[in-house]
Design a protein around this motif. Structure first.
Motif, short mmCIF file in Angstrom:
data_model
loop_
_atom_site.label_atom_id
_atom_site.label_comp_id
_atom_site.label_asym_id
_atom_site.label_seq_id
_atom_site.Cartn_x
_atom_site.Cartn_y
_atom_site.Cartn_z
N TYR A 259 3.74 17.30 3.30
CA TYR A 259 3.52 15.88 3.57
C TYR A 259 3.31 15.12 2.26
O TYR A 259 2.77 15.66 1.29
CB TYR A 259 2.27 15.67 4.44
N ALA A 260 3.75 13.86 2.27
CA ALA A 260 3.50 12.97 1.14
C ALA A 260 3.31 11.56 1.66
O ALA A 260 3.86 11.19 2.71
CB ALA A 260 4.67 13.01 0.15
N ALA A 261 2.54 10.77 0.94
CA ALA A 261 2.30 9.38 1.36
C ALA A 261 1.96 8.54 0.14
O ALA A 261 1.52 9.05 -0.89
CB ALA A 261 1.18 9.29 2.39
N LEU A 262 2.20 7.24 0.28
CA LEU A 262 1.85 6.29 -0.76
C LEU A 262 1.31 5.04 -0.09
O LEU A 262 1.98 4.46 0.77
CB LEU A 262 3.07 5.95 -1.63
N GLY A 263 0.10 4.65 -0.48
CA GLY A 263 -0.50 3.45 0.08
C GLY A 263 -0.65 2.36 -0.96
O GLY A 263 -1.08 2.64 -2.09
N VAL A 264 -0.26 1.14 -0.60
CA VAL A 264 -0.45 -0.03 -1.47
C VAL A 264 -1.58 -0.85 -0.86
O VAL A 264 -1.45 -1.37 0.25
CB VAL A 264 0.83 -0.87 -1.55
N LEU B 295 -0.91 7.70 -4.51
CA LEU B 295 0.15 8.65 -4.15
C LEU B 295 -0.48 10.01 -3.93
O LEU B 295 -1.21 10.49 -4.79
CB LEU B 295 1.19 8.70 -5.28
N PHE B 296 -0.22 10.61 -2.78
CA PHE B 296 -0.84 11.91 -2.53
C PHE B 296 0.05 12.81 -1.69
O PHE B 296 0.93 12.35 -0.97
CB PHE B 296 -2.22 11.74 -1.87
N LEU B 297 -0.21 14.12 -1.85
CA LEU B 297 0.55 15.15 -1.15
C LEU B 297 -0.41 16.13 -0.49
O LEU B 297 -1.55 16.29 -0.94
CB LEU B 297 1.45 15.91 -2.12
N ALA B 298 0.07 16.79 0.56
CA ALA B 298 -0.77 17.77 1.25
C ALA B 298 0.09 18.95 1.70
O ALA B 298 1.29 18.81 1.96
CB ALA B 298 -1.44 17.12 2.46
N ASN B 299 -0.58 20.12 1.79
CA ASN B 299 0.02 21.35 2.30
C ASN B 299 1.21 21.81 1.45
O ASN B 299 2.37 21.67 1.81
CB ASN B 299 0.47 21.16 3.76
#
Length: 381
Positions: A44-49, A131-135
């Motif tokens: 998983y990856a995500a980016l929040g503004v 910016l973050f990643l998991a697993n």
């Protein structure tokens, strides 16, 4: 993202080039997230503004299906580890995010996550995202995190370039908003100069007809016919202006369908014959499609309002790796050098700016009595 991880300089270069290729903020965010997840081989990856109200103005994920995303519910708030990354502007690498004292849980439909790697995205001293990643897709060391220090260094490089790409995209969107405001101002002047004058003439002609009804019915009939003609011309002007103000949604219809529809409307609205053909053009990035559409509109505007053309032809076709727009008319033409010397540009400066803004080019061929051809070349398609 289904072909597995890539590594090395080529993979990093590919990711950075992909980010710099887009001009729309949403496209940039999606590319950053997808590139980060692939490069670091995460599930998983995500980016929040962040916004200014404790939430997120935009939040983009990769690795979660549309159905899962809808089931998760509203965008997260700035709390827990996300808030820490935004406020303290430091990296976070955790063996199990669920065991961190700042962890505050997640919605029931949220996928289960363990090892975690997150970095702030900074523009100078300002934190403009997280910016973050998991697993991590690997065997985890006992009690340790699957993400390594090398992963953190790689994500830091990606975050630095993400900040540049995101800042450029924001500047582009602000520039486009200013351009739209300028175009609306131009349309307002045109409406005043063209439609308002016709409506004024219509009013005077109607008054003349009313005065003649009793004493000279035949002349009154002629004046009423002129009223009908003026009303039709005013309607044509308004219809053409509406086409420019409200183009069909490129995201929904695509460039080819949008141009075809606009040409059909203009063909009905003007005495000149307006035609459109397309050959082998596929979908283009949003910025390129908008630039091509706006150049076509400006060229059509010039041909139909100023050239006295009987026929205007619009074509869109492939030329090698590029897409080429051509607008040709059989009107009066002009001397491009004389136009420049007189300080007029017939929208040519705006068209050239739009072409160069997407890495393309614009050529103008015209001469008095020889008609005009405007050609724009855009990369890709």
């Amino acid at each position: 993202m289904s072909q597995g991880p890539r590594s090395g300089l080529a993979a990093v270069s590919s990711a950075l080039l992909a980010m710099s290729r887009h001009l729309e903020v949403r496209d940039v965010l999606k590319t950053i997230v997808a590139s980060a997840r692939e490069l670091l081989d995460a599930q998983y990856a995500a980016l929040g503004v962040p916004d200014d109200h404790g939430g997120f103005a935009q939040f983009v994920v990769d690795g979660v299906t549309d159905e899962q995303w809808k089931a998760i519910g509203p965008l997260p708030r700035q709390h827990g580890i996300l808030a820490s990354m935004l406020q303290e502007a430091r990296p976070e690498r955790l063996a199990d995010v669920r065991e961190d004292p700042r962890f505050e849980g997640w919605p029931s439909a949220h996928p289960d996550m363990s090892d975690f790697l997150g970095l702030p995205v900074r523009d100078g001293d300002e934190v403009i995202g997280a910016l973050f990643l998991a697993n991590k897709n690997c065997a985890k060391p006992e009690g340790g995190c699957g993400f390594t220090e090398e992963d953190e260094d790689l994500l830091a490089i990606l975050a630095q370039h993400a900040a540049i790409a995101l800042t450029n995209a924001r500047l582009y969107e602000r520039s486009r908003e200013l351009t739209i405001a300028e175009e609306r101002s131009r349309l307002a002047h045109e409406l005043h100069d063209a439609v308002a004058q016709k409506l004024f003439s219509l009013r005077l002609t109607a008054q003349a007809a009313a005065a003649l009804v009793d004493r000279d019915p035949s002349r009154a009939k002629g004046e009423l016919q002129q009223v009908a003609a003026l009303a039709a011309e005013a309607a044509d002007e308004l219809r053409a202006a509406v086409v420019e103000l409200r183009p069909a949604a490129l995201d929904e219809d695509g460039l080819v369908a949008t141009l075809r529809t606009q040409v059909q409307v203009l063909d009905r609205a003007h005495t000149a014959r307006v035609t459109f053909t397309s050959h082998g053009v596929r979908a283009l990035p949003a910025a390129q499609e908008e630039a091509l559409l706006r150049v076509a509109q400006e060229a059509l505007h010039n041909a139909l309002r100023h050239s006295g053309a009987r026929h205007v032809d619009v074509t869109l076709r492939k030329r090698g790796p590029d897409t080429v727009l051509r607008v040709t008319d059989d009107g009066t033409g002009f001397d491009p050098s004389a136009i420049r010397r007189a300080g007029r540009h017939l929208g040519l400066v705006s068209m050239r700016d739009r072409a160069s803004g997407i890495g393309g080019g614009l050529t103008v061929q015209s001469a008095p009595g020889k008609g005009t051809t405007i050609e724009m070349e855009a990369p890709g398609g």
